[in-house]
Scaffold this motif. Structure first.
Motif, PDB file in Angstrom:
ATOM      1  N   UNK A 124       8.807  -9.787  -6.841  1.00  0.00           N
ATOM      2  CA  UNK A 124      10.242 -10.006  -6.990  1.00  0.00           C
ATOM      3  C   UNK A 124      11.054  -8.742  -6.710  1.00  0.00           C
ATOM      4  N   UNK A 125      10.481  -7.564  -7.020  1.00  0.00           N
ATOM      5  CA  UNK A 125      11.281  -6.349  -7.127  1.00  0.00           C
ATOM      6  C   UNK A 125      11.050  -5.315  -6.037  1.00  0.00           C
ATOM      7  N   UNK A 126       9.836  -5.191  -5.531  1.00  0.00           N
ATOM      8  CA  UNK A 126       9.545  -4.183  -4.517  1.00  0.00           C
ATOM      9  C   UNK A 126      10.078  -4.622  -3.158  1.00  0.00           C
ATOM     10  N   UNK A 127      10.486  -3.672  -2.347  1.00  0.00           N
ATOM     11  CA  UNK A 127      10.967  -3.998  -1.003  1.00  0.00           C
ATOM     12  C   UNK A 127       9.883  -4.759  -0.248  1.00  0.00           C
ATOM     13  N   UNK A 128      10.261  -5.823   0.469  1.00  0.00           N
ATOM     14  CA  UNK A 128       9.258  -6.643   1.161  1.00  0.00           C
ATOM     15  C   UNK A 128       8.396  -5.872   2.146  1.00  0.00           C
ATOM     16  N   UNK A 129       8.918  -4.792   2.712  1.00  0.00           N
ATOM     17  CA  UNK A 129       8.158  -4.024   3.696  1.00  0.00           C
ATOM     18  C   UNK A 129       7.463  -2.800   3.076  1.00  0.00           C
ATOM     19  N   UNK A 151      -2.094  -7.356  -2.633  1.00  0.00           N
ATOM     20  CA  UNK A 151      -2.120  -8.808  -2.456  1.00  0.00           C
ATOM     21  C   UNK A 151      -0.723  -9.405  -2.303  1.00  0.00           C
ATOM     22  N   UNK A 152       0.332  -8.631  -2.649  1.00  0.00           N
ATOM     23  CA  UNK A 152       1.692  -9.178  -2.572  1.00  0.00           C
ATOM     24  C   UNK A 152       2.597  -8.395  -1.629  1.00  0.00           C
ATOM     25  N   UNK A 153       2.161  -7.238  -1.181  1.00  0.00           N
ATOM     26  CA  UNK A 153       2.943  -6.433  -0.254  1.00  0.00           C
ATOM     27  C   UNK A 153       2.019  -5.880   0.836  1.00  0.00           C
ATOM     28  N   UNK A 154       2.545  -5.580   2.031  1.00  0.00           N
ATOM     29  CA  UNK A 154       1.697  -5.170   3.159  1.00  0.00           C
ATOM     30  C   UNK A 154       1.253  -3.716   3.064  1.00  0.00           C
ATOM     31  N   UNK A 197       5.981   2.298  -3.364  1.00  0.00           N
ATOM     32  CA  UNK A 197       5.678   1.812  -4.712  1.00  0.00           C
ATOM     33  C   UNK A 197       4.916   2.911  -5.440  1.00  0.00           C
ATOM     34  N   UNK A 198       5.389   3.269  -6.623  1.00  0.00           N
ATOM     35  CA  UNK A 198       4.700   4.242  -7.475  1.00  0.00           C
ATOM     36  C   UNK A 198       4.229   3.480  -8.711  1.00  0.00           C
TER      37      UNK A 198
END
Length: 319
Positions: A124-129, A151-154, A197-198
């Motif tokens: 929901x919160x992290x940038x899609x890319x 599993x949810x971000x590239x 993402x940290x």
């Protein structure tokens, strides 16, 4: 009484992160009873305080009805002897009859569900890319967190930081065959500044991640610091970011990353925009601008344990 036992290998065989993240999303959108968890401090002369937790939950009229309780211990000094700091068991029971169904390795179940909850929030919160993940911490949970976010971000690049570089190197080696590049760093400030993402999974009592280091658009995932006197981020991180939590009751009372800035007047409770119930039920929709910094603080909830245990039970073919 025929009670099944699920060890680490059996739990690993039953779960994958895409499936578990979806299961948690359904659970947070559903109806559960979750009593206040029992939280006891265990004093040890010459050692860090340990924590004993009892975490019950049950479904409210959902089919199949389930009931469960996790008995978990957190012994921070275990790492000195090569043991994970989190130890425990999970007992799954029928919500219709109370009959015990299974006993599961509580530490393994906790690792899976904790990592999946962070990945659910990131969805929901992290940038899609988001492609570059920094993992702060080298405990048993770290590889699970990395794989969950992937599993949810590239994610195609992972950097690991820990106080002990050898432990960071061991985790990097463990992830060597995963579908992303893995490296370690001893420069935490630079690594935070480069990451999309940290994620922090430590038992730190003082801030590790400084808000000034975070780049615009970053997502900060705070998993450790489950007691009010512990924290992984400083006041500036909390002040700069849009704040989200797993549960308001837990994060605003137990998670030092939120509790301490609240007590010091750095933030007020209304700065927390939503919890996982809001996000999963769609009562709060997050509109994310490219430069927004988001912060997710989790302290854990028995809903996650019950959902994960019930999924293991069903996947085993016994349920």
């Amino acid at each position: 009484m025929n009670v099944a036992f699920f060890d680490e290998e059996a739990i690993d065989a039953a779960l994958d992160f895409k499936l578990l993240v979806a299961e948690l999303k359904t659970a947070f959108a559903g109806s559960f009873t979750v009593p206040v968890r029992h939280h006891h401090t265990i004093d040890h002369a010459g050692k860090a305080e340990a924590t004993h937790l009892l975490m019950p939950a049950w479904t409210d009229g959902a089919a199949p009805e389930t009931l469960g309780v996790k008995i978990v211990n957190v012994f921070p000094d275990n790492g000195k002897t090569g043991l994970p700091s989190i130890q425990g068991i999970y007992v799954l029971m029928s919500g219709e009859t109370g009959v015990p169904l299974a006993v599961m390795d509580g530490a393994r179940l906790t690792a899976w569900r904790t990592a999946a909850a962070s990945a659910l929030a990131a969805s929901f919160l992290a940038a899609p890319d988001s492609r570059h993940l920094l993992m702060v911490g080298t405990g048993a949970l770290s590889p699970f967190v990395i794989r969950a976010h992937a599993s949810v971000r590239p994610i195609d690049s992972v950097t690991i930081w820990g106080r002990d570089p050898d432990k960071a190197r061991n985790i990097a080696d463990e992830l060597d065959e995963d579908a992303f590049a893995v490296g370690i760093t001893e420069d935490l400030e630079q690594a935070v500044g480069e990451a999309d993402i940290v994620s922090c999974a430590t038992l730190s009592q003082t801030p590790l991640v400084h808000g000034a280091w975070l780049k615009p658009g970053a997502h900060l995932d705070l998993i450790g610091a489950f007691r009010p006197n512990m924290r992984e981020s400083d006041d500036e991180a909390v002040a700069r970011a849009r704040l989200f939590v797993d549960t308001r009751d837990g994060a605003l009372k137990e998670g030092g990353d939120i509790v301490i800035p609240l007590a010091q007047g750095v933030i007020t409770a209304d700065k927390v925009e939503a919890d996982l119930f809001d996000l999963c039920r769609g009562t709060v929709a997050v509109q994310r601008a490219p430069r927004d910094i988001t912060l997710f603080k989790s302290t854990g909830t028995a809903i996650e344990d019950l959902a994960a245990a019930a999924l293991v039970w069903r996947k085993s073919g016994l349920g």
